[in-house]
Scaffold this motif. Structure first.
Motif, PDB file in Angstrom:
ATOM      1  N   GLY A   1     -21.035 -12.002 -17.835  1.00  9.70           N
ATOM      2  CA  GLY A   1     -21.347 -10.833 -18.633  1.00  9.70           C
ATOM      3  C   GLY A   1     -20.320  -9.715 -18.594  1.00  9.70           C
ATOM      4  O   GLY A   1     -20.544  -8.643 -19.135  1.00  9.70           O
ATOM      5  N   VAL A   2     -19.187  -9.949 -17.958  1.00  4.24           N
ATOM      6  CA  VAL A   2     -18.128  -8.943 -17.877  1.00  4.24           C
ATOM      7  C   VAL A   2     -17.074  -9.267 -18.925  1.00  4.24           C
ATOM      8  O   VAL A   2     -16.659 -10.413 -19.062  1.00  4.24           O
ATOM      9  CB  VAL A   2     -17.492  -8.927 -16.461  1.00  4.24           C
ATOM     10  N   LYS A   3     -16.654  -8.251 -19.662  1.00  4.13           N
ATOM     11  CA  LYS A   3     -15.619  -8.447 -20.677  1.00  4.13           C
ATOM     12  C   LYS A   3     -14.288  -8.767 -19.998  1.00  4.13           C
ATOM     13  O   LYS A   3     -13.923  -8.135 -19.005  1.00  4.13           O
ATOM     14  CB  LYS A   3     -15.479  -7.184 -21.520  1.00  4.13           C
ATOM     15  N   LYS A   4     -13.581  -9.740 -20.554  1.00  6.99           N
ATOM     16  CA  LYS A   4     -12.284 -10.136 -20.003  1.00  6.99           C
ATOM     17  C   LYS A   4     -11.330  -8.943 -20.031  1.00  6.99           C
ATOM     18  O   LYS A   4     -11.185  -8.275 -21.054  1.00  6.99           O
ATOM     19  CB  LYS A   4     -11.703 -11.301 -20.806  1.00  6.99           C
ATOM     20  N   ASN A   5     -10.680  -8.678 -18.893  1.00  6.44           N
ATOM     21  CA  ASN A   5      -9.729  -7.570 -18.786  1.00  6.44           C
ATOM     22  C   ASN A   5      -8.626  -7.999 -17.821  1.00  6.44           C
ATOM     23  O   ASN A   5      -8.765  -7.852 -16.603  1.00  6.44           O
ATOM     24  CB  ASN A   5     -10.428  -6.310 -18.313  1.00  6.44           C
ATOM     25  N   VAL A   6      -7.546  -8.519 -18.367  1.00  4.49           N
ATOM     26  CA  VAL A   6      -6.460  -9.066 -17.557  1.00  4.49           C
ATOM     27  C   VAL A   6      -5.746  -7.964 -16.777  1.00  4.49           C
ATOM     28  O   VAL A   6      -5.294  -8.188 -15.656  1.00  4.49           O
ATOM     29  CB  VAL A   6      -5.479  -9.881 -18.423  1.00  4.49           C
ATOM     30  N   VAL A   7      -5.672  -6.766 -17.328  1.00  5.05           N
ATOM     31  CA  VAL A   7      -5.010  -5.658 -16.625  1.00  5.05           C
ATOM     32  C   VAL A   7      -5.762  -5.326 -15.338  1.00  5.05           C
ATOM     33  O   VAL A   7      -5.150  -5.182 -14.272  1.00  5.05           O
ATOM     34  CB  VAL A   7      -4.887  -4.416 -17.546  1.00  5.05           C
ATOM     35  N   LYS A   8      -7.097  -5.222 -15.419  1.00  2.00           N
ATOM     36  CA  LYS A   8      -7.892  -4.966 -14.211  1.00  2.00           C
ATOM     37  C   LYS A   8      -7.785  -6.130 -13.233  1.00  2.00           C
ATOM     38  O   LYS A   8      -7.680  -5.935 -12.032  1.00  2.00           O
ATOM     39  CB  LYS A   8      -9.363  -4.738 -14.566  1.00  2.00           C
ATOM     40  N   ALA A   9      -7.810  -7.343 -13.771  1.00  2.00           N
ATOM     41  CA  ALA A   9      -7.704  -8.535 -12.924  1.00  2.00           C
ATOM     42  C   ALA A   9      -6.388  -8.524 -12.159  1.00  2.00           C
ATOM     43  O   ALA A   9      -6.362  -8.766 -10.953  1.00  2.00           O
ATOM     44  CB  ALA A   9      -7.822  -9.793 -13.773  1.00  2.00           C
ATOM     45  N   LYS A  10      -5.298  -8.225 -12.861  1.00  2.00           N
ATOM     46  CA  LYS A  10      -3.981  -8.207 -12.212  1.00  2.00           C
ATOM     47  C   LYS A  10      -3.939  -7.187 -11.084  1.00  2.00           C
ATOM     48  O   LYS A  10      -3.455  -7.471  -9.996  1.00  2.00           O
ATOM     49  CB  LYS A  10      -2.876  -7.920 -13.219  1.00  2.00           C
ATOM     50  N   LYS A  11      -4.487  -6.001 -11.319  1.00  2.00           N
ATOM     51  CA  LYS A  11      -4.507  -4.970 -10.279  1.00  2.00           C
ATOM     52  C   LYS A  11      -5.270  -5.449  -9.047  1.00  2.00           C
ATOM     53  O   LYS A  11      -4.836  -5.235  -7.914  1.00  2.00           O
ATOM     54  CB  LYS A  11      -5.122  -3.675 -10.814  1.00  2.00           C
ATOM     55  N   LEU A  12      -6.385  -6.114  -9.276  1.00  2.00           N
ATOM     56  CA  LEU A  12      -7.177  -6.630  -8.155  1.00  2.00           C
ATOM     57  C   LEU A  12      -6.457  -7.770  -7.438  1.00  2.00           C
ATOM     58  O   LEU A  12      -6.470  -7.849  -6.208  1.00  2.00           O
ATOM     59  CB  LEU A  12      -8.552  -7.077  -8.653  1.00  2.00           C
ATOM     60  N   PHE A  13      -5.811  -8.644  -8.191  1.00  2.00           N
ATOM     61  CA  PHE A  13      -5.064  -9.744  -7.581  1.00  2.00           C
ATOM     62  C   PHE A  13      -3.901  -9.218  -6.750  1.00  2.00           C
ATOM     63  O   PHE A  13      -3.658  -9.688  -5.635  1.00  2.00           O
ATOM     64  CB  PHE A  13      -4.539 -10.717  -8.639  1.00  2.00           C
ATOM     65  N   VAL A  14      -3.188  -8.237  -7.266  1.00  2.00           N
ATOM     66  CA  VAL A  14      -2.055  -7.663  -6.532  1.00  2.00           C
ATOM     67  C   VAL A  14      -2.541  -7.011  -5.241  1.00  2.00           C
ATOM     68  O   VAL A  14      -1.954  -7.203  -4.171  1.00  2.00           O
ATOM     69  CB  VAL A  14      -1.277  -6.664  -7.418  1.00  2.00           C
ATOM     70  N   LYS A  15      -3.646  -6.278  -5.328  1.00  2.00           N
ATOM     71  CA  LYS A  15      -4.205  -5.633  -4.135  1.00  2.00           C
ATOM     72  C   LYS A  15      -4.591  -6.675  -3.087  1.00  2.00           C
ATOM     73  O   LYS A  15      -4.265  -6.539  -1.901  1.00  2.00           O
ATOM     74  CB  LYS A  15      -5.425  -4.788  -4.513  1.00  2.00           C
ATOM     75  N   ALA A  16      -5.264  -7.724  -3.527  1.00  2.00           N
ATOM     76  CA  ALA A  16      -5.682  -8.776  -2.601  1.00  2.00           C
ATOM     77  C   ALA A  16      -4.479  -9.534  -2.039  1.00  2.00           C
ATOM     78  O   ALA A  16      -4.477  -9.917  -0.867  1.00  2.00           O
ATOM     79  CB  ALA A  16      -6.641  -9.741  -3.295  1.00  2.00           C
ATOM     80  N   CYS A  17      -3.468  -9.736  -2.850  1.00  2.00           N
ATOM     81  CA  CYS A  17      -2.255 -10.418  -2.386  1.00  2.00           C
ATOM     82  C   CYS A  17      -1.604  -9.614  -1.270  1.00  2.00           C
ATOM     83  O   CYS A  17      -1.185 -10.167  -0.250  1.00  2.00           O
ATOM     84  CB  CYS A  17      -1.291 -10.626  -3.543  1.00  2.00           C
ATOM     85  N   LYS A  18      -1.524  -8.314  -1.453  1.00  2.00           N
ATOM     86  CA  LYS A  18      -0.926  -7.462  -0.432  1.00  2.00           C
ATOM     87  C   LYS A  18      -1.748  -7.440   0.854  1.00  2.00           C
ATOM     88  O   LYS A  18      -1.247  -7.068   1.909  1.00  2.00           O
ATOM     89  CB  LYS A  18      -0.733  -6.051  -0.975  1.00  2.00           C
ATOM     90  N   GLN A  19      -3.010  -7.867   0.737  1.00  2.00           N
ATOM     91  CA  GLN A  19      -3.869  -7.994   1.915  1.00  2.00           C
ATOM     92  C   GLN A  19      -3.905  -9.440   2.411  1.00  2.00           C
ATOM     93  O   GLN A  19      -4.837  -9.860   3.081  1.00  2.00           O
ATOM     94  CB  GLN A  19      -5.281  -7.496   1.590  1.00  2.00           C
ATOM     95  N   SER A  20      -2.877 -10.200   2.051  1.00  2.00           N
ATOM     96  CA  SER A  20      -2.662 -11.580   2.514  1.00  2.00           C
ATOM     97  C   SER A  20      -3.674 -12.590   1.996  1.00  2.00           C
ATOM     98  O   SER A  20      -4.075 -13.514   2.702  1.00  2.00           O
ATOM     99  CB  SER A  20      -2.616 -11.621   4.048  1.00  2.00           C
TER     100      SER A  20
END
Length: 110
Positions: A16-35
């Protein structure tokens, strides 16, 4: 893990969440930096594909794939190698990409 899961929800537009690649990328980058290696892989994919209004950037894609590879995610290693070895078409008709770029600076600092 929360950033990765939230990122996947925005990336795919499920539950039920609208696709938002910009938000997804920000979350992925944050998680990546947290290993989180899976997050590194998905951040790399977004940059490699140039999805959702994010400009294609092979240098950044390689950065995140390399980080995922370093954390032992085979699919990240494969993508990193494809870009490194130039086995895929890169850019839009130009070859000015710097493939000697080191991933540690952007992801881990230093």
């Amino acid at each position: 893990k929360g950033c990765l899961k939230s990122g996947l929800i925005y990336y795919t537009g499920t539950t039920g969440v609208k696709k938002n690649v910009v938000k997804a990328k920000k979350l992925f980058v944050k998680a990546c930096k947290q290993s989180n290696p899976e997050a590194c892989y998905y951040a790399g994919l977004i940059y490699k594909r140039g999805e959702g209004g994010i400009e294609r950037n092979y240098k950044k894609a390689r950065t995140y794939f390399a980080a995922g590879c370093k954390m032992r995610i085979p699919k990240s290693c494969k993508q990193y190698d494809l870009i490194r070895d130039k086995r895929q078409i890169v850019g839009k008709g130009n070859n000015d990409h710097n493939f000697s770029y080191t991933y540690t600076t952007d992801v881990y600092g230093g």
